[in-house]
Design a protein around this motif. Sequence first.
Motif: not given
Length: 329
Positions: A239-247, A254-259, A266-269
């Motif tokens: 899920k953290r990698k998906r954050v980087g891929l989409l946003l 960083t893991p903390e930023e992704a969380d 936006a993360g809920q989407q």
Amino acid sequence: MALPLSILDLAHIGEGETAADSLAASVTMARRAEEWGYRRIWYAEHHNMPTIASSATSVLIAHVAAHTRTIRLGAGGVMLPNHAPLTIAEQYGTLATLHPGRIDLGLGRAPGSDQQTMRAMRRNPAAADEFPQDVLELQGYLTGESRIPGVEATPGKGTDVPLYILGSSLFGAQLAAMLGLPYAFASHFAPAALEEAVELYRRDFRPSAQLAEPYVIAGVNVIAADTAEEAQAQFLSAKRKRVGLLLGRGRTFTPEEADLVLDSPAGQQILQMTRYSAVGTPQEVAGELDRFAEHARADELIVVSAAPERAAWLRSLELIAQVRGLVAA
């Protein structure tokens, strides 16, 4: 009896990997999946994505088919508005001629890219509106009943490569029902319309020369590991990698930023995209797959392993095959 299980291989290019590394991994996985008893592997057409190596689906399928013996291989899918139907008929007719009885052709109408890439591909923005007619034209080339007088696909004519309509909305369900084709729903990343689309497809299905009864394939994310904690840790990483891929737009979180992003609207989407995910021990995943199959009214499941590392990716697919009885443990 357990439903057939298949695999969607996104040909992911991992951190520190090259496209060659990704394609070699796809061959390795296909050979193992053949041993493990999976029914088919599909590859999706994406363009201008630095983390996906399956842009030329027919070329990748040819390569994998040459390194395997029995497993079905196909596109999941070809974005038909990007191509002339005759060209796709020739490509997949060639594949079917070289590897009889092993080739599938899933068709979608999305661009598989962004607006800039669409222009680079010389795609007509209105091409998606012609998708139903293009499917029929393609089908005619493959059955040997061309809709264009004097034009035939060689190779292709008479190969009867089975067609599948891919979708994440009601449009694809309506078209698949009208044409009497199997329907594959992209519930692994676009879950919202699953129930309504399957209901419409099954209700309005018309038998065809290819298919007598409706046939639904549903996508689901999977991560199986030896412990539930290990599987959940891999899922969080995915899920953290998906954050980087989409946003990310070129930046690395960083893991903390992704969380923090995952906790935002936006993360809920992004999390909503993973609604249909089976994560845990093999037994837990098997139970979740059974529940999902019933919920989706599916005749076949196509699993997408979200495990972030290569070894975990293969192990996840192996554990699922074992627990589902595809292969002896």
